[in-house]
Scaffold this motif. Structure first.
Motif, PDB file in Angstrom:
ATOM      1  N   ALA A 178       6.333   1.591  -0.906  1.00 13.02           N
ATOM      2  CA  ALA A 178       5.112   1.129  -0.358  1.00 13.02           C
ATOM      3  C   ALA A 178       5.260   0.420   1.130  1.00 13.02           C
ATOM      4  O   ALA A 178       6.405   0.012   1.119  1.00 13.02           O
TER       5      ALA A 178
ATOM      6  N   GLY B 275      -1.773   7.157  -0.119  1.00 18.80           N
ATOM      7  CA  GLY B 275      -2.949   7.725  -0.993  1.00 18.80           C
ATOM      8  C   GLY B 275      -3.374   6.554  -1.881  1.00 18.80           C
ATOM      9  O   GLY B 275      -4.322   6.956  -2.498  1.00 18.80           O
ATOM     10  N   LYS B 276      -2.987   5.558  -1.840  1.00 19.32           N
ATOM     11  CA  LYS B 276      -3.782   4.369  -2.655  1.00 19.32           C
ATOM     12  C   LYS B 276      -4.078   3.310  -2.047  1.00 19.32           C
ATOM     13  O   LYS B 276      -3.947   2.976  -1.004  1.00 19.32           O
ATOM     14  N   GLN B 277      -4.841   2.368  -2.673  1.00 18.14           N
ATOM     15  CA  GLN B 277      -5.506   1.262  -2.066  1.00 18.14           C
ATOM     16  C   GLN B 277      -4.465   0.016  -1.933  1.00 18.14           C
ATOM     17  O   GLN B 277      -3.516   0.001  -2.740  1.00 18.14           O
ATOM     18  N   ARG B 278      -4.536  -0.726  -0.840  1.00 15.50           N
ATOM     19  CA  ARG B 278      -3.853  -1.826  -0.791  1.00 15.50           C
ATOM     20  C   ARG B 278      -3.805  -2.540  -2.255  1.00 15.50           C
ATOM     21  O   ARG B 278      -5.082  -2.940  -2.376  1.00 15.50           O
ATOM     22  N   GLU B 279      -2.867  -3.382  -2.607  1.00 14.80           N
ATOM     23  CA  GLU B 279      -2.888  -4.232  -3.920  1.00 14.80           C
ATOM     24  C   GLU B 279      -2.081  -5.317  -3.860  1.00 14.80           C
ATOM     25  O   GLU B 279      -1.182  -5.373  -2.921  1.00 14.80           O
TER      26      GLU B 279
ATOM     27  N   GLN C 133       0.957  -1.148   0.012  1.00 19.37           N
ATOM     28  CA  GLN C 133       0.122   0.110  -0.008  1.00 19.37           C
ATOM     29  C   GLN C 133       0.935   1.153  -0.078  1.00 19.37           C
ATOM     30  O   GLN C 133       1.534   1.599   0.891  1.00 19.37           O
TER      31      GLN C 133
ATOM     32  N   GLU D   7       8.267   3.782  -7.964  1.00 17.95           N
ATOM     33  CA  GLU D   7       6.892   3.286  -7.831  1.00 17.95           C
ATOM     34  C   GLU D   7       6.713   1.959  -6.771  1.00 17.95           C
ATOM     35  O   GLU D   7       5.325   1.731  -6.742  1.00 17.95           O
TER      36      GLU D   7
END
Length: 116
Positions: free
Chosen positions: A90, A41-45, A38, A87
């Protein structure tokens, strides 16, 4: 089942890190082990998963760069991360998908920071 993740850190772009997740408790009840991440500001993937039978799956964004593996006892799962990119920064979480109930057990997160 309890999960203990380790191995995060700071690395330059292009570098490598290896995350480890150690499971304890009812190991035989685990259907698959997974790594999620995660970013702020982003969803867990879902990043990668490995089934008790050995099959693996990866997010498209990490295919060819990350490798998930486990020991035979299924109590340690590794995520080898190569050619890291900014990128990929996380918090990484290991998780266990339990047989029968398909409950997801979460470990604590470990921070991975890739500097560009």
């Amino acid at each position: 089942v309890q999960l203990q993740a380790s191995g995060g850190g700071l690395v330059q772009a292009g570098g490598s890190l290896r995350l480890s997740c150690e499971a304890s408790g009812s190991i035989a009840s685990i259907n698959s082990m997974r790594w999620y991440r995660q970013a702020p500001g982003k969803q867990r993937e879902l990043v990668a998963g490995i089934h008790s039978g050995g099959s693996t799956n990866y997010a498209d964004s990490v295919k060819g760069r990350f490798t998930i593996s486990r020991n035979d006892a299924m109590n340690t799962v590794l995520l080898q991360m190569n050619s890291l990119k900014a990128e990929d920064t996380a918090v990484y979480y290991c998780a266990a998908d339990m047989k029968i109930t398909h409950t997801i057990i979460w470990g604590q997160g470990t921070q991975v920071t890739v500097s560009s």
